[in-house]
Every structure is written in structure tokens, then in C-alpha cells.
Design a protein around this motif. Structure first.
Motif, PDB file in Angstrom:
ATOM      1  N   LYS A   1       0.829  -1.203   0.000  1.00  0.00           N
ATOM      2  CA  LYS A   1       0.000   0.000   0.000  1.00  0.00           C
ATOM      3  C   LYS A   1       0.863   1.253   0.000  1.00  0.00           C
ATOM      4  N   ALA A   2       1.914   1.247   0.792  1.00  0.00           N
ATOM      5  CA  ALA A   2       2.806   2.405   0.826  1.00  0.00           C
ATOM      6  C   ALA A   2       3.503   2.594  -0.513  1.00  0.00           C
ATOM      7  N   ILE A   3       3.847   1.491  -1.170  1.00  0.00           N
ATOM      8  CA  ILE A   3       4.504   1.588  -2.475  1.00  0.00           C
ATOM      9  C   ILE A   3       3.559   2.217  -3.495  1.00  0.00           C
ATOM     10  N   LYS A   4       2.306   1.750  -3.525  1.00  0.00           N
ATOM     11  CA  LYS A   4       1.336   2.323  -4.459  1.00  0.00           C
ATOM     12  C   LYS A   4       1.094   3.796  -4.165  1.00  0.00           C
ATOM     13  N   CYS A   5       0.994   4.130  -2.891  1.00  0.00           N
ATOM     14  CA  CYS A   5       0.762   5.523  -2.512  1.00  0.00           C
ATOM     15  C   CYS A   5       1.921   6.395  -2.955  1.00  0.00           C
ATOM     16  N   MET A   6       3.145   5.901  -2.753  1.00  0.00           N
ATOM     17  CA  MET A   6       4.307   6.693  -3.137  1.00  0.00           C
ATOM     18  C   MET A   6       4.415   6.835  -4.645  1.00  0.00           C
ATOM     19  N   ARG A   7       4.021   5.826  -5.375  1.00  0.00           N
ATOM     20  CA  ARG A   7       4.028   5.934  -6.830  1.00  0.00           C
ATOM     21  C   ARG A   7       3.084   7.047  -7.294  1.00  0.00           C
ATOM     22  N   GLY A   8       1.995   7.221  -6.571  1.00  0.00           N
ATOM     23  CA  GLY A   8       1.070   8.279  -6.930  1.00  0.00           C
ATOM     24  C   GLY A   8       1.541   9.666  -6.541  1.00  0.00           C
ATOM     25  N   LEU A   9       2.581   9.743  -5.712  1.00  0.00           N
ATOM     26  CA  LEU A   9       3.081  11.044  -5.273  1.00  0.00           C
ATOM     27  C   LEU A   9       4.368  11.453  -5.974  1.00  0.00           C
ATOM     28  N   VAL A  10       4.921  10.574  -6.809  1.00  0.00           N
ATOM     29  CA  VAL A  10       6.188  10.880  -7.460  1.00  0.00           C
ATOM     30  C   VAL A  10       6.063  12.085  -8.376  1.00  0.00           C
ATOM     31  N   ASN A  11       4.869  12.264  -8.990  1.00  0.00           N
ATOM     32  CA  ASN A  11       4.700  13.375  -9.934  1.00  0.00           C
ATOM     33  C   ASN A  11       4.901  14.724  -9.267  1.00  0.00           C
ATOM     34  N   SER A  12       4.361  14.874  -8.065  1.00  0.00           N
ATOM     35  CA  SER A  12       4.524  16.153  -7.370  1.00  0.00           C
ATOM     36  C   SER A  12       5.990  16.424  -7.056  1.00  0.00           C
ATOM     37  N   LEU A  13       6.741  15.372  -6.757  1.00  0.00           N
ATOM     38  CA  LEU A  13       8.173  15.544  -6.523  1.00  0.00           C
ATOM     39  C   LEU A  13       8.879  15.960  -7.807  1.00  0.00           C
TER      40      LEU A  13
ATOM     41  N   ASP B   1      -3.103  -2.136 -10.908  1.00  0.00           N
ATOM     42  CA  ASP B   1      -4.280  -1.941 -10.070  1.00  0.00           C
ATOM     43  C   ASP B   1      -4.264  -0.569  -9.419  1.00  0.00           C
ATOM     44  N   ASP B   2      -5.485  -0.045  -9.201  1.00  0.00           N
ATOM     45  CA  ASP B   2      -5.627   1.255  -8.557  1.00  0.00           C
ATOM     46  C   ASP B   2      -5.623   1.099  -7.044  1.00  0.00           C
ATOM     47  N   LEU B   3      -5.197   2.170  -6.368  1.00  0.00           N
ATOM     48  CA  LEU B   3      -5.266   2.236  -4.912  1.00  0.00           C
ATOM     49  C   LEU B   3      -6.479   3.068  -4.540  1.00  0.00           C
ATOM     50  N   PRO B   4      -7.497   2.486  -3.914  1.00  0.00           N
ATOM     51  CA  PRO B   4      -8.713   3.253  -3.594  1.00  0.00           C
ATOM     52  C   PRO B   4      -8.399   4.476  -2.749  1.00  0.00           C
ATOM     53  N   GLN B   5      -9.227   5.508  -2.951  1.00  0.00           N
ATOM     54  CA  GLN B   5      -8.998   6.756  -2.232  1.00  0.00           C
ATOM     55  C   GLN B   5      -9.183   6.591  -0.731  1.00  0.00           C
ATOM     56  N   ASP B   6     -10.089   5.694  -0.315  1.00  0.00           N
ATOM     57  CA  ASP B   6     -10.278   5.516   1.118  1.00  0.00           C
ATOM     58  C   ASP B   6      -9.032   4.908   1.762  1.00  0.00           C
ATOM     59  N   GLU B   7      -8.327   4.043   1.030  1.00  0.00           N
ATOM     60  CA  GLU B   7      -7.078   3.494   1.574  1.00  0.00           C
ATOM     61  C   GLU B   7      -5.982   4.552   1.594  1.00  0.00           C
ATOM     62  N   VAL B   8      -6.016   5.439   0.603  1.00  0.00           N
ATOM     63  CA  VAL B   8      -5.066   6.555   0.625  1.00  0.00           C
ATOM     64  C   VAL B   8      -5.292   7.422   1.850  1.00  0.00           C
ATOM     65  N   GLU B   9      -6.558   7.744   2.131  1.00  0.00           N
ATOM     66  CA  GLU B   9      -6.871   8.551   3.305  1.00  0.00           C
ATOM     67  C   GLU B   9      -6.496   7.819   4.584  1.00  0.00           C
ATOM     68  N   ALA B  10      -6.655   6.486   4.602  1.00  0.00           N
ATOM     69  CA  ALA B  10      -6.267   5.709   5.789  1.00  0.00           C
ATOM     70  C   ALA B  10      -4.766   5.777   6.009  1.00  0.00           C
ATOM     71  N   ILE B  11      -3.994   5.744   4.927  1.00  0.00           N
ATOM     72  CA  ILE B  11      -2.535   5.855   5.056  1.00  0.00           C
ATOM     73  C   ILE B  11      -2.164   7.219   5.619  1.00  0.00           C
ATOM     74  N   PHE B  12      -2.792   8.270   5.069  1.00  0.00           N
ATOM     75  CA  PHE B  12      -2.484   9.614   5.563  1.00  0.00           C
ATOM     76  C   PHE B  12      -2.873   9.765   7.029  1.00  0.00           C
ATOM     77  N   LYS B  13      -3.996   9.203   7.415  1.00  0.00           N
ATOM     78  CA  LYS B  13      -4.446   9.306   8.798  1.00  0.00           C
ATOM     79  C   LYS B  13      -3.493   8.585   9.736  1.00  0.00           C
ATOM     80  N   LYS B  14      -3.019   7.427   9.310  1.00  0.00           N
ATOM     81  CA  LYS B  14      -2.084   6.671  10.157  1.00  0.00           C
ATOM     82  C   LYS B  14      -0.775   7.417  10.342  1.00  0.00           C
ATOM     83  N   LEU B  15      -0.393   8.178   9.337  1.00  0.00           N
ATOM     84  CA  LEU B  15       0.845   8.956   9.420  1.00  0.00           C
ATOM     85  C   LEU B  15       0.627  10.332  10.039  1.00  0.00           C
ATOM     86  N   GLY B  16      -0.625  10.652  10.405  1.00  0.00           N
ATOM     87  CA  GLY B  16      -0.907  11.955  10.994  1.00  0.00           C
ATOM     88  C   GLY B  16      -0.868  13.082  10.004  1.00  0.00           C
ATOM     89  N   LEU B  17      -1.199  12.807   8.725  1.00  0.00           N
ATOM     90  CA  LEU B  17      -1.168  13.822   7.682  1.00  0.00           C
ATOM     91  C   LEU B  17      -2.584  14.254   7.333  1.00  0.00           C
TER      92      LEU B  17
END
Length: 1044
Positions: free
Chosen positions: A876-888, A918-934
């Protein structure tokens, strides 16, 4: 012409014959060293009989030895041959061997040429033979200075060679020339090379080659701290052989002994012991240990003197000589009316260590005799008896003699304070079972306790206490010696407390009557501190003359309110000791410590800070707050920040602020004053840094401190460690260095705190953002460098392996492991994956219109994120990070090198992704951010991880692909095109192109697509929709790469 040709042919034939003869001799010398002497004579005779003179033989000899320079590997046979060649060349320079024919000079020129060859074995062999020749060359050798200059210049160049073995031989070749008065810069070259050399063997060779001089001494001493054991051992060998004891300063002698005797390597210990015993003790001191101790200044370096005595006694290098004892100092000069001879500091230390050693040996032998039987037990018992008899013969015969001896040294003044302390420590070895002896010792102890503190009087008539101002006698070691003697004399349960409390009552009487001056206050508080520090429980004090409550209210609290700073410091120390003995801290005690920390002078605040830190670590912060009536916070509402407190404006009666909030506010007070002279490290920043570092290390002992506050504390300590102010605080710098070395390796919770603290540290340290001050370009550049250093340092900490068994699982699953494990973990928040996502989100939330400070900040964060590693189990973290590479990638579009690194990172993430399509659902993305306090609200590309951005990674097909798009495709062409397109289509088709990239390339991409469709044949146009989409993506990427 015919006679000349005949002569030339004869000469060539003679040279060839000589070459064969020399080669035969060298071949025979490869087998054994035993034939070398005979072959030297044979080769010398061949050289003498050569008809063409030395030149023809030199030519033949050079040709014969050339194969040695072609051997890629050094073998035993080739080494024997090389040594033979060097031996023959050096022997040929002797006048007795006809050394004037120029053979050696010509051969050296041949070797110098070989040392410049591009072939590595040739350079190595040339330097080796040159070294052997120089070392074997006799002193009366007839060699011109011009040749030596060429050799020296050539070897200087080889000292910088890229091959360590060549550098080593070059250094050894130059070593003989470095001993001359005019060394031609060889010593400077050695010292410069030693500082920059990476190879341990070369460093060892340089150290061994350094001549004794003031210029080389510091470098040799510095080599005793080398990371290589062989270099450290070589340094002690050089110091032992080349530097006399008298040529070293006292500081250098003690430093060398401290390092060598405490070195982790046994071989270095042995080399240091060899230097100490064989050179310093036997050679320079004639075996007199007292003379050696005088060279070490044991009054200043007592620990070094004790370690020297201990290691020599362990090596059985010291023995008590017949007739030597402490008794001779009690009976000397009796005819002159004085029966006491004063001891020097070295003599007193010698007898203390010797007596302790004999007592320990006697006890050890006695224990061995008790655990064995028969003849072996009898032997051990006999040895124990001999040691005890020897100890009895050394110590004073009676308690009276011992007391008189110590009193004589005390009366002799401050110069004999050290000797008095050493003698005082001998009291625990005396026999005190007799009532008379105990009475004499008790009376003497009472005199020691009531003895006033030493003081001086300045020009204005003011008294100035000598010593630390808080210990008995003004010295912590003296107070410890008095306490040990007191416990020996009054060994019954509660007797020590009864006797010392009686002395406190006696000394406190003028303090209660308000007639005491500050010296009397300090004396009384010093004895009180001795009592509190050496009692085991508060219960023993409750049956004494002065009860704890009376001691607190009638002595300690009034003393803390005195005007004199030293009296306040001593009182606060006693308050701390009393608070440590209590089961629950007293409210008035805590209030006074808080008040002194907030409003007291800096020295008083430092002592109060130390006391509060000790009480917090002993009782816990919640107990300290509960003592003054602060209610514990609601467990459901976790505290996320320390309360902002301004100590300068804080009211003394404000009791609603917790102790940790007050202590943490000490970091933000900028006007602390302290002195760094000598060993004075009692300053508030150092105490706070050490205290909070201890709290972080022992976090399991403080469950009431929320984990969020651990992050805040760690952020503050990190900023403090990389601040400019810490350069003046050496003790704090050393403390934090050790702390950061161990903190991340103790627990995964600690690493989690580091992950959480990374972004707050960067926000607080980066100039020009989040309200941070800017400054001149120089200041901004300096602060940015410190922030970058802090970021890299924290990455190193998170990548430090764990000490405990918690690292077992991580060891089995290395970062970025490509093993096909099916286990999926969700522990990214305590791994590098969580830190990478935090950084990516921070970059994504930067302002769209970035100032130079924001741009530099984003660039620095992106340079950190490429250093982080991902585990394949964290899908899940790998998929999330792949989706954030563009902003970097968008944030670093101007930095091509960093863009390439992000491209490589995106490729690694894709390879680690088990299902890249495969896509990473937005609710799982929000769960990752919540777990990290973001904060949420950040959407990924089509809710899926992104791969390398088009600007950073080109998937442009090669040039022939475009030409194929313009002609009728064949079956093979179609298959080739499909193979080229399908690979990037799976990954690039879902890439979210950044606005800056799209705006720059949309026109070029549209034109390319249109031309492709117009020029394609019907067969190509009839391709399916996915092929068209892949072509568009390919062309877009291609144009993007060209535009970039």
C-alpha cells in the motif's frame, strides 16, 4: 665498414651471452635464498669479466630482469629474485667491488623509468627494488647527488599512486632520506599524505617511516586514535623507539597511556605496556615507579596514575622492596623532635594502590582456599596469609600513628591535600574492631567533619571559598574518602546517620540563629549533603537528632533563600538529594526548585535544573506535578505540544504549568550565561540536553509522557545538535553524539519518533519559510547547509539496524527485497516508507508560487527522499508513493540530475509493486495519511501510484520507429512496434502529467500524432484504440525528452 659491422655483431653476441648468463643466475636464485651469496659472487665475477665494460653488462642485466616487471602476481620465487637483484645492485656500489663503473646509477635510472610505466606490476616491482637497494646500500656508497635527486622526485610521485602497495614501497624508499637535515620536503609530504590516506597499511608505513621531531610528534600521537589496529600499534612502537620520555609533555604522556591502556585491542594494549615498562620505567626511570609517577603529574591525572600502577602490578612488574613501608614516614626524623615525614603525592598514590592490590589479592587467595580442599587449599591459604602479613607490615602499626600521619598532612596546607586524601582512603584497611581504636577513629572523623572549608581573602577583604562549594573539603573526591572512612568506623545499622546528623545539628545551630556567615552555611550544607548522599533510606534519618522535615524547613529551605549564590547552589543540591530519598516529593521542595530555576541567577538555575531533571527521572513527571496540585490531564485528550512559557515573564506563583513544560521552555531562553573555563559545564542548555536525552532513552519508564511529546523533544535536540551555539558546549555536543548513536538502534518506537520528527525539524531549521528569519545570503546559505546536514543525519539514524531482537524480522526482509514473499505488511509508519510519504506530502503542499526559499526547501526534501528504501511487503505504501512521485518531479523540474534519480526511484517502486496495473482506492489513501498523521485531501493520479514522469524518463522509441510509422508495415514491423509500445504503455498510460510539462508539450504532441495518422497505411490505421493511445503516450514522452 666490414670490420665495424663485425665488431658490432660481436658486441651484440656478447650482450646476448651476458643476458643468458644473468637470466640463468636469476632463475637459480628463485628457488632458495641459500644460494644468494654464492650467486652474488658469481654475478660479480661475470660483470668484471665482461669485455664491453659496465655499459654492456648493464644492458644485459636490464634485459635479463625485465620479465620480473611483467609478472601480474607476486610469488615467493619472484620476491626472492627481486631481493637478489636489489642485493647485487647495492653491493656493486661498494668501493671494494669496483663501484665506480656507474652500474648502480644506470640501473637506478632504469628503475626510475620503470616506475613511471603505465603497467601496474612494472611500477610496483620498480618501487620495491628501489626500496630494497636504498635500505641495503652501504654508507660509503659512491652515488652522485643527481641520481638521488631523480630517485627522490620519482618516489614522491609514486607516493600519490593509485595502488596502495606502490604507495607503501615509495614511502619506505623515501624513509631513509627523511632523516637528513635537509629532507627536501619529504616529511611534509608524509604528514600531508598521512592525513588523507585511506589505506591502513600505507598509513602504518608512513607512521613507521616518520623520523623523531617536533613536527612529526603530533601526527604520531594522533595515529594512536586511528581506526586501524595495526596503525595504532605502529604508533606506539614508534613512540617507544624514537621519542624519549623527556621529549613528551605531561599532557602527551598521560594521553598516550590513557588511550593505549584502555584500547579495545589486546595487541595495542601490549605495545603500550611494552613502551611503559621496558622504555619509560626501566630505561628512563631506572625501574623506579615513583620517578615514573612524577613524570605523569598524578595530582592532575590521578586516574592515569592509578591505571599505570594497576597494569604494572598485574604484569608483576612491581614489588614492595624490603624495608619499604608507610611506617618509615611515621618514625623518621625522631631525633629532630618530629616523628612524621610528609609524603609526596606520587608516594601517597603508590602506597594506596599497592595496599589495595595486596588486600584484593589476599581476599582472592582466601576465597580460592575456601572453595578448594587438600594441598591446593593449603597453598592458597599460605599465599593469602603472606599477602596479609605484607599488608600489615606496610600499614601504620597503630590507629594513633595513622591518625597522626593524616593530621600532619592536613596541617601542611593545600599542597598536601592530595596526599591526605590518599592516606584517608587507607583507613578502610585498618583493623577497627577494638573499642579503643574505634573511639580514636571516631574522634578523628569528627574533626574531619567540623573542619572549616578552605578559603582565600581577596584584595577587598572578601572571603572566597576554595573548591566546588558544595562538597566536604571543597572536593568531591575528598568527600567520598571521608564518607568511606565514616562508614568503616560507624558500620552498624543507622550509626553513620546518627553520628553525621549530630554534626549537622552542631553546625546548623548558628544557621538557625541567623548568626552564621556564608562560609558556615556552606560548611553545614556540605556535611548535610554528605549525609543525604550516603544514606540508603529516609527511614534511617527519621530516628536521628535532625528529622527530615525539620531538616527541610529549618535549614534547606532558608538556605535556598539566601543571597549568596554558592549557598543557594549547595541548598538546592541537598533539596534534590532529599527529594530522591522521599517516596513522594514534598510540595514545598518542588516549589522551591521551580522558583529557583525560573528566577534564580544562572548558576543557581543550573543547579535547580539539574535537581528537577533528577527528580523527574526518579519519580516521574506526573508525581512532581501531583505534588504541587496539578491535576493529571484527561487520558482521552493526549497532549501534542509543550505549553509555551516565557521564563522571563513567568510568575513564581503560577503552579498550573507542568514541570516538563517549564524545563522545555529553558531551551527557548536565549540569555543563559555560563563560563567554559576549565571543566565547568554547569550550564542550563547542557543539563537540559542531557536530561531530555535521558528521558527519550528511557521512554518505557515514563508512560505518562505521550509519544507525540517524544517527537517534539527529539526535534528540539536535533536542532540543538546542529545549531551554532553547540560549538561552545563541548560536553553537550559529546553527549548528543553518543545519544544519537544509540537512540535509533534501541527500539522501533524510537525510529518512529525520528520519522515523525523529520518534517518538523526541517520546517524549523529552513530559513525563509514558516515564519523563520532569513538574513544575508551568507547566513541563509549557512543555515541551509545545517538543515541539509540534519536531514541526511536523520536518514542515517532511521537506517541504523536495531540492537535488540526486534531487528530479527527486518534482517530476514532487507529493504527493497525482491523476493516473492506473499506476506503483506502494514507497518509503513515505522519504516522508511512512511518517511518518504511524509516528505512527498510536504512537497505537494508547498505553495504553487514558490519563493526561492520554498524552491530550495522542496529541492532539499526531494534529495532526501531518493535515499529512502522500500520493503516489498509494504504494498500500500509503495502504491501511494508511486502516486506522489509526480509532485516531486514537478518541484524539481529544473534539476535534471535529481529528476533522473526520481526516475530511478519510480522504476524501483514499479518493480516492487506486486500489481502495478491496479488502482489504490482513495479511502485506503486517506487511511494511510491518517495513520501517518497527515492531512487528507491529496488525490493521487487516478487513485493509483504513478511511475516515472514523462519529463524525467523518456520512453521514446528509437528513430527507425518513426520511419516505420510512415511506411506500410509488414508483419515483422507490426510485431516489433507492438513490442516497443507495449512495455511503456502499461505504465505510462496512467501517468498524471504535471501542468508545467503538459503546457510545454501538448502542441508538439498533437502535431506528431496528426502526422503519424496521415502518413500511416490503412493497415496501421485499423489498429485498436489501445495501440493509438500507446503511440500518443510514446510521442508525448519523446517530445518531452527532446524539449527537456
Amino acid at each position: 665498414m666490414a670490420p665495424a659491422a663485425a665488431v658490432a655483431g660481436a658486441g651484440a653476441g656478447d650482450t646476448a651471452r651476458l643476458t643468458r648468463e644473468v637470466a640463468r643466475v636469476l632463475d637459480e636464485c628463485r628457488a632458495s635464498v641459500a644460494v644468494h651469496q654464492r650467486k652474488l659472487r658469481e654475478l660479480a665475477a661475470l660483470r668484471a669479466s665482461s669485455s664491453g665494460g659496465g655499459g654492456r653488462f648493464l644492458t644485459a642485466f636490464s634485459v635479463a630482469v625485465t620479465p620480473l616487471f611483467d609478472l601480474a602476481r607476486r610469488t615467493a620465487g619472484s620476491e626472492r629474485a627481486a631481493r637478489f637483484v636489489a642485493g647485487f645492485a647495492s653491493a656493486s656500489a661498494s668501493p671494494a667491488d669496483g663501484g665506480g663503473d656507474g652500474f648502480l646509477e644506470g640501473f637506478l635510472r632504469f628503475l626510475i623509468t620503470a616506475s613511471e610505466a603505465a603497467h601496474r606490476p612494472a611500477r610496483l616491482r620498480a618501487c620495491e627494488i628501489i626500496f630494497e637497494i636504498i635500505m641495503r646500500l652501504p654508507d660509503d656508497a659512491d652515488v652522485s647527488d643527481e641520481i638521488w635527486d631523480e630517485v627522490i622526485d620519482g618516489m614522491k610521485v609514486r607516493v600519490q599512486d593509485k595502488i596502495p602497495a606502490i604507495r607503501s614501497f615509495a614511502v619506505r624508499a623515501l624513509a631513509r632520506f627523511a632523516t637528513d637535515g635537509d629532507d627536501g620536503g619529504i616529511i611534509d609530504l608524509f604528514l600531508e599524505t598521512l592525513d588523507n590516506e585511506q589505506n591502513a597499511e600505507v598509513r602504518r608505513t608512513i607512521v613507521l617511516s616518520l623520523p623523531p621531531s617536533n613536527a612529526t610528534l603530533e601526527s604520531v600521537i594522533g595515529s594512536t586514535l586511528d581506526v586501524s589496529e595495526s596503525v595504532r600499534r605502529a604508533a606506539y612502537s614508534v613512540l617507544s623507539a624514537k621519542f624519549p620520555l623527556q621529549s613528551l609533555s605531561i599532557k602527551q604522556r598521560t594521553t598516550l597511556l590513557h588511550r593505549g591502556l584502555s584500547d579495545r585491542s589486546a595487541s595495542v594494549n601490549n605495545e603500550c605496556l611494552k613502551m611503559l615498562k621496558d622504555e619509560w620505567l626501566v630505561k628512563y626511570c631506572g625501574g623506579d615507579i615513583i620517578a615514573l609517577l612524577r613524570f605523569l603529574d598524578v595530582e592532575t591525572y590521578e586516574a592515569v596514575g592509578e591505571s599505570v600502577m594497576a597494569v604494572l602490578l598485574k604484569d608483576d612488574a612491581l614489588r614492595v622492596q624490603d624495608g619499604q613501608s608507610i611506617r618509615q614516614y611515621c618514625t623518621a626524623n625522631a631525633e629532630q623532635g618530629s616523628n612524621i615525614q610528609l609524603m609526596d603525592a606520587e608516594v601517597a598514590l603508590y602506597w594506596k594502590i599497592m595496599c589495595k592490590h595486596l588486600q584484593a589479592e589476599a581476599q582472592a587467595k582466601g576465597s580460592e582456599a575456601a572453595t578448594t580442599t587438600g594441598a591446593e587449599a593449603a597453598v592458597y591459604a599460605s599465599e593469602a596469609s603472606d599477602k596479609n602479613d605484607l599488608l600489615d607490615n606496610i600499614l601504620p602499626s597503630t590507629i594513633t600513628d595513622y591518625v597522626n600521619l593524616v593530621k600532619a598532612h592536613l596541617s601542611a596546607g593545600p599542597n598536601y591535600q592530595f596526599a591526605s586524601r590518599q592516606l584517608l582512603l587507607l583507613g578502610e584497611m585498618l583493623e577497627l574492631s577494638d573499642t579503643v581504636n574505634r573511639k580514636i577513629a571516631s574522634s578523628f572523623l569528627h574533626e574531619l567533619l567540623v573542619r572549616p572549608l578552605e578559603h582565600e581573602v581577596d584584595d577587598d577583604g572578601n572571603q572566597i571559598a576554595i573548591g566546588d562549594g558544595v562538597s566536604v573539603g571543597g572536593d568531591k573526591e575528598w568527600a567520598k574518602a571521608v564518607a568511606e572512612l565514616a562508614k568503616k568506623v560507624h558500620s552498624s545499622v543507622g550509626e553513620f546517620e546518627m553520628v553525621v546528623s549530630a554534626v549537622v545539628e552542631e553546625l546548623a545551630r548558628p544557621c538557625r540563629e541567623r548568626t552564621a556567615d556564608f562560609m558556615q552555611w556552606m560548611h553545614c550544607l556540605a556535611v548535610t549533603g554528605l549525609l543525604l548522599e550516603n544514606t540508603s533510606t529516609l527511614r534511617n534519618l527519621q530516628v536521628t537528632i535532625v528529622e527530615p522535615s525539620e531538616l527541610l524547613h529549618s535549614l534547606l529551605l532558608p538556605a535556598a533563600k539566601q543571597n549568596h549564590v554558592d549557598v543557594q547552589r549547595a541548598a538546592l543540591r541537598c533539596l534534590c538529594l532529599l527529594g530522591l530519598l522521599e517516596n513522594r516529593p514534598n510540595a514545598e521542595l518542588v516549589k522551591q526548585l521551580r522558583l529557583s530555576f525560573i528566577n534564580g541567577p544562572d548558576l543557581v538555575s543550573a543547579m535547580a535544573c539539574k535537581a528537577l531533571i533528577d527528580l523527574v527521572t526518579w519519580h516521574g513527571p506526573q508525581e512532581i506535578d501531583r505534588a504541587i496540585g496539578i491535576e493529571l490531564p484527561d487520558p482521552s485528550h493526549e497532549k501534542s505540544q509543550f505549553t509555551r512559557v516565557d521564563l522571563s515573564d513567568m510568575n513564581s506563583d503560577d503552579l498550573n504549568i507542568g514541570v516538563l513544560d517549564i524545563l522545555f521552555a529553558g531551551f527557548h531562553k536565549d540569555d543563559w550565561e555560563f563560563s567554559l573555563e576549565g571543566d565547568n559545564h554547569d550550564n542550563v542548555p547542557t543539563i537540559l540536553g542531557e536530561g531530555f536525552a535521558k528521558i527519550l532513552l528511557l521512554r518505557e519508564n515514563f508512560p505518562s509522557i505521550p509519544s507525540v511529546l517524544h517527537t517534539v523533544i527529539l526535534s528540539q535536540l536535533t536542532r540543538l545538535y546542529f545549531s551554532e551555539e553547540i560549538k561552545e558546549l563541548e560536553r553537550l555536543k559529546q553527549c548528543l553524539s553518543v545519544f544519537f548513536q544509540h537512540y535509533p538502534a534501541l527500539s522501533e518506537k524510537h525510529k518512529s519518533s525520528i520519522f515523525s520528527a523529520f518534517i518538523p525539524v526541517m520546517k524549523a531549521m529552513w530559513p525563509g519559510i514558516y515564519g523563520n528569519a532569513g538574513g544575508s545570503p551568507h547566513v541563509i546559505s549557512k543555515r541551509r547547509k545545517l538543515a541539509v546536514q540534519a536531514s541526511r543525519f536523520m536518514v542515517q539514524m532511521v537506517q541504523t539496524p536495531l540492537f535488540s531482537t526486534e531487528s530479527t524480522d527486518q534482517a530476514s526482509k532487507s529493504p527493497e527485497s525482491t523476493s516473492g514473499s506473499a506476506d503483506v505488511s502494514n507497518n509503513f509508519d515505522i519504516g522508511e516508507e512512511g518517511l518518504a510519504i511524509r516528505i512527498a506530502v510536504e512537497v505537494a503542499t508547498c505553495p504553487d508560487k514558490k519563493t526561492p526559499a520554498w524552491k530550495a526547501y522542496a529541492l532539499a526534501l526531494c534529495k532526501v527522499v531518493v535515499l529512502l528504501r522500500f520493503r516489498q511487503s509494504e504494498q500500500k505504501a509503495i502504491k501511494c508513493m508511486r502516486g506522489l512521485v509526480n509532485s516531486l518531479a514537478a518541484s524539481v523540474a529544473s534539476d535534471k540530475e535529481l529528476g533522473k534519480e526520481l526516475t530511478q526511484m519510480a522504476a524501483r517502486l514499479r518493480s516492487l509493486d506486486a500489481s502495478p496495473d491496479d488502482d489504490l482506492p482513495q479511502d485506503e489513501v486517506e487511511a494511510i495519511f491518517k495513520k501517518l498523521g497527515l492531512d487528507g485531501g491529496i488525490k493521487l493520479s487516478t487513485n493509483q501510484a504513478a511511475t516515472p514522469t514523462p519529463a524525467a524518463r523518456s520512453v521514446r522509441p528509437p528513430a527507425p520507429s518513426r520511419r516505420r510509422a510512415r511506411r506500410a508495415p509488414s508483419s515483422s514491423d507490426e510485431s516489433d512496434a507492438d513490442g516497443e509500445v507495449n512495455l511503456p504503455a502499461a505504465s505510462v498510460s496512467r501517468v498524471l502529467a504535471t501542468p508545467s510539462m503538459t503546457a510545454a508539450r501538448c502542441q508538439r504532441a498533437s502535431k506528431t500524432v496528426a502526422l503519424s495518422k496521415m502518413s500511416a497505411k490503412p493497415a496501421a490505421v485499423s489498429s485498436d484504440e489501445s495501440d493509438d493511445q500507446s503511440d500518443v503516450t510514446d510521442d508525448e514522452d519523446s517530445s518531452g525528452e527532446e524539449s527537456s
